[in-house]
Design an enzyme around this catalytic site. Sequence first.
Site, mmCIF file in Angstrom:
data_model
loop_
_atom_site.group_PDB
_atom_site.id
_atom_site.type_symbol
_atom_site.label_atom_id
_atom_site.label_comp_id
_atom_site.label_asym_id
_atom_site.label_seq_id
_atom_site.Cartn_x
_atom_site.Cartn_y
_atom_site.Cartn_z
ATOM 1 C CD GLN A 30 -3.134 -0.432 -0.136
ATOM 2 O OE1 GLN A 30 -3.204 0.715 -0.258
ATOM 3 N NE2 GLN A 30 -3.821 -1.216 -0.506
ATOM 4 C CB SER A 31 4.039 1.951 -1.699
ATOM 5 O OG SER A 31 4.758 3.329 -1.932
ATOM 6 C CG ASN A 32 0.585 6.710 0.839
ATOM 7 O OD1 ASN A 32 -0.630 6.240 0.300
ATOM 8 N ND2 ASN A 32 1.037 6.610 1.822
#
Length: 337
Positions: free
Chosen positions: A74-76
């Site tokens: 879930q890397s921004n």
Amino acid sequence: MHLARFPRVHLAHLPTPLEPMDRLSEALGVELWIKRDDCTGMSTGGNKTRKLEFLFGEAIAQGADMVMTQGATQSNHARQTAAFAAKLGLGCHILLEDRTGYNNANYNHNGNVLLDHLHGATTEKFPGGHNMVDEMEKAAQAKRAEGHKVYVIPGGGSNPTGALGYVNCAFELLGQANDRGLKIDRVVHATGSSGTQAGLVTGFCAMNSGVPVLGVGTRAAQPKQEQMVFDLACKTADKLGCPGAVKREDVMANTDYVGEGYGLPTESGIEAIRMFAELEGILLDPVYSAKGAAGLIDLARNGAFEGERVVFLHTGGSAGLFGYDFAFDHADRWVNI
Ligand SMILES: *Cc1c(COP(=O)(O)O)cnc(C)c1O
């Protein structure tokens, strides 16, 4: 301190607003303001936008036709990199590391992952604990062998080039405060791969502003976190032509709010998300900004900011909420009147 010397693409919505948080201030008994870097633009915004302006500036200056980066599922940072690549017409490949072990469908396919794919990026998954730097170099070599000109962006965009974006944020924030006659006693924000804090501290020190920055940790233990920030701040100061501007004691991190580990929601983080949402109409994310805000709230309650005017730098991340819906029990919000 002449940032226009460095290549940059101008895609961020700047300056981001500096706003009072009246209801949260009242609840905590401390004067709290918020710097809205969740509103930087580019695929729901966040702190990576400022860094990517300089990183993509360099990529284009070097003639790259594709970029590669890495991060957690879930890397921004991955999502914002994919958006920049789309806007600038570059290819984008992202290596995602499973740092949580979650099998949950939304965690693995919704939120930031959905947006990575909507922006046209390709993704590749690796188990936790993998050497992602090596993997990325291998993948970049494979693409170079196919004739691509690959620009590799480190995780979180945290190198001296990316940190320039937060040197610029320090200028911007101080300019806003000066224009309004608003004395800032402290800036608090979530720290991870360290580029945000390194850039801010470098900018504030180089301007001799006397504004302390407290990074609230989201992954590493305190000695490692502070050393990472300090090392990068020194390199950033060198790049800017002001070597030695940052002293070791200018770098402060509190890592008491990490909980069980990176990407694993905490009770105090969930409380922070609810407080910001219910009192200020502002969305935080469970991985970063909620842990940063949990530190802000707990330290405020414990009197650490007595008499201070504190600015919380909102680093973004709300897209991640849709990958973490399982962390929230909201059944009690359905009512029959
Ligand atoms: C990446 C990120 C951070 C941490 O910033 P670093 O520059 O990596 O220390 C904080 N908040 C959010 C929402 C992020 O995506």
